[in-house]
Design a protein around this motif. Sequence first.
Motif, PDB file in Angstrom:
ATOM      1  N   ALA A  18     132.049  94.835 -16.568  1.00 23.29           N
ATOM      2  CA  ALA A  18     131.648  96.023 -15.803  1.00 23.29           C
ATOM      3  C   ALA A  18     132.317  96.038 -14.433  1.00 23.29           C
ATOM      4  CB  ALA A  18     130.123  96.062 -15.655  1.00 23.29           C
ATOM      5  N   TYR A  66     128.767  89.983 -11.006  1.00 20.34           N
ATOM      6  CA  TYR A  66     129.289  91.296 -10.627  1.00 20.34           C
ATOM      7  C   TYR A  66     129.656  91.326  -9.145  1.00 20.34           C
ATOM      8  CZ  TYR A  66     129.594  96.394 -10.326  1.00 20.34           C
ATOM      9  OH  TYR A  66     130.028  97.666 -10.134  1.00 20.34           O
ATOM     10  N   LEU A 122     129.396  90.494 -19.726  1.00 26.36           N
ATOM     11  CA  LEU A 122     129.201  91.940 -19.615  1.00 26.36           C
ATOM     12  C   LEU A 122     129.286  92.385 -18.158  1.00 26.36           C
ATOM     13  CD1 LEU A 122     128.428  94.370 -21.464  1.00 26.36           C
ATOM     14  CD2 LEU A 122     126.063  93.972 -20.769  1.00 26.36           C
ATOM     15  N   ALA A 123     128.682  91.596 -17.274  1.00 24.66           N
ATOM     16  CA  ALA A 123     128.748  91.922 -15.847  1.00 24.66           C
ATOM     17  C   ALA A 123     130.190  91.836 -15.348  1.00 24.66           C
ATOM     18  CB  ALA A 123     127.851  90.970 -15.059  1.00 24.66           C
ATOM     19  N   ALA A 141     125.864  87.786 -21.219  1.00 28.53           N
ATOM     20  CA  ALA A 141     125.346  88.726 -20.206  1.00 28.53           C
ATOM     21  C   ALA A 141     126.255  88.687 -18.973  1.00 28.53           C
ATOM     22  CB  ALA A 141     123.909  88.368 -19.835  1.00 28.53           C
ATOM     23  N   ASN A 165     124.186  84.311 -12.685  1.00 32.21           N
ATOM     24  CA  ASN A 165     123.456  85.422 -13.309  1.00 32.21           C
ATOM     25  C   ASN A 165     124.301  86.687 -13.183  1.00 32.21           C
ATOM     26  OD1 ASN A 165     122.448  87.292 -11.055  1.00 32.21           O
ATOM     27  ND2 ASN A 165     121.865  85.269 -10.286  1.00 32.21           N
ATOM     28  N   PRO A 166     124.008  87.688 -14.011  1.00 33.88           N
ATOM     29  CA  PRO A 166     124.894  88.851 -14.078  1.00 33.88           C
ATOM     30  C   PRO A 166     125.084  89.581 -12.748  1.00 33.88           C
ATOM     31  CG  PRO A 166     123.418  88.826 -15.967  1.00 33.88           C
ATOM     32  CD  PRO A 166     122.958  87.721 -15.051  1.00 33.88           C
ATOM     33  N   LYS A 167     124.035  89.679 -11.981  1.00 34.03           N
ATOM     34  CA  LYS A 167     124.149  90.368 -10.700  1.00 34.03           C
ATOM     35  C   LYS A 167     125.124  89.624  -9.785  1.00 34.03           C
ATOM     36  CE  LYS A 167     121.088  92.277  -7.153  1.00 34.03           C
ATOM     37  NZ  LYS A 167     119.670  92.362  -6.741  1.00 34.03           N
ATOM     38  N   PHE A 212     129.626  79.631  -8.633  1.00 34.20           N
ATOM     39  CA  PHE A 212     128.343  80.355  -8.621  1.00 34.20           C
ATOM     40  C   PHE A 212     127.150  79.466  -8.274  1.00 34.20           C
ATOM     41  CE2 PHE A 212     131.266  82.493 -11.480  1.00 34.20           C
ATOM     42  CZ  PHE A 212     131.179  83.800 -11.037  1.00 34.20           C
TER      43      PHE A 212
END
Lengths: 303, 303
Positions: free
Chosen positions: A226, A191, A222-223, A219, A186-188, A148
């Motif tokens: 999802a 994902y 969670l992403a 966080a 970061n979550p975005k 990332f």
Amino acid sequence: MMEFPSRVEVVEVGPRDGFQNIKTFIPTAVKLQIIAQLIAAGVRKMEVTSFVHPKAIPQMADAAEIASTVCAKYQEADFVPLALVPNLVGAKNAYRCGIREVAYVISASEKHNLANINRTRDQSLVELASITSELPDLKVRLDVATAFGCPFLGRVDDGLVLSLIEAGLQRGISTVVLCDTIGVANPKQVYNLVRAVQNAFPNIPLGLHLHDTRGMGLANTLAGLAAGVTSFETSVGGLGGCPFAPGAAGNTATEDMVNMLQAMGVATGIDLDKCLAVVQTVRDHIQAELTGHMGKACRYDNL
Amino acid sequence: MMEFPSRVEVVEVGPRDGFQNIKTFIPTAVKLQIIAQLIAAGVRKMEVTSFVHPKAIPQMADAAEIASTVCAKYQEADFVPLALVPNLVGAKNAYRCGIREVAYVISASEKHNLANINRTRDQSLVELASITSELPDLKVRLDVATAFGCPFLGRVDDGLVLSLIEAGLQRGISTVVLCDTIGVANPKQVYNLVRAVQNAFPNIPLGLHLHDTRGMGLANTLAGLAAGVTSFETSVGGLGGCPFAPGAAGNTATEDMVNMLQAMGVATGIDLDKCLAVVQTVRDHIQAELTGHMGKACRYDNL
């Protein structure tokens, strides 16, 4: 959003990723006690050690003893011991001790791979091929480091991650783990990268190794949830801080992960109270700043 | 999932919720300096003080001076100073100083309201009605404390939250803020409660005040974002820890929130570097354990 799986796998990496960051040698008996407590708490997959050269990481000098003991003791149990191996020699040593699944790290970023392992990505892939061809019974998890972000490259292009996974698959890996090595995901981004990997390689089991350095460990989890990920690597107590930033968190803490998932009705098989007891054992025996939250928070009987 | 708004409002509560937890009196000049730095960093809404009785919270004895100074200094600016008020007397004092929007706290849990404010929910609602009727120009934000969990009740039923909001709306509140007072909310719960509130009261502006006590501050933020919330309360440095658990985090840190949102492409109007400079000012002047992550993490120029 906000549909979650009923169960996820939490892979413990504290005895490898956590311990290797501790300067003072942790007695083998203490390591084995912590591993035993984690298994008793419900952990079913764990990196128990690393077969690196003891000159590189003296803390891991007892890798063979740890691995042999754990493999012998839990061979009947529904438990999978993992070890990190940096090369074919390490993989053979791990295999000899009874290990049947290993983690092998290659950075998406060429510069980081050179700095971390002193190899180009291609050299790392050649070594990977020798492991999978010489030890066909050994499962290999490809840990994609700096998936990332990279201290040298900055944001890492998805293409670098996808090309590395493709090369790994051609060499027989069984699982991919996307690692946020420096805790900048970061979550975005999590994902989107997970979705890109799933689209490109729909059949490969996919795990996430997320750091809490910037408070985004859960966080990002969670992403990942999802996006459909059901395997997450964590470290008891949050052991394994960033060596470059004292006091900063490294790995997401197992107890924080278990608490969140349990609260959301997602089973992990890990008992939170027993997990917190392991945190206390770590505190009692190991000189380390623990960055996990649950070990400091109030407990409420009714919550 | 993973559609996010392009902009959210980050409401700073450090100078109220953070400072009130600090035992040693912080000189008024230091408070004003931190407030000024936060505004310069881009904060556009901030709880600057609390009009509680100085015997209850001596730290807030300079409420009138703080509020008057800030209101006078920034009256031209695109900045909204908020103050917490516990009752009509406090609201009148705040109004006299130039404050035109206040936060008023009622717990969803009756037992917590009694323990926290020594009033029943109904008594709190009577006082609320007197504020809104006597000061019709004053906007009132209803802070719903223990919206997600209570030390006495355990899990708080959504119905308690919804009934309190309905009673608040009947008494003229302008905004609802769901507060995770003890930091036990989980993302699934945040998402579901937000959706329930939106469904029941589609026209009321809704904010979230999420704690990081169990490491879920940003995960809960993500769930709130996914449910459509665009206003979040945070505290610089994470000031405002749980008084019952030393070392445990309280408020989610402003710098952690800004960093995550910025990384996700969600604008806050707050400059991260300037925000981190405020964290340093807080460190220099205030004796407090700061639990925010960004103040400890490495910075990368290229990330």
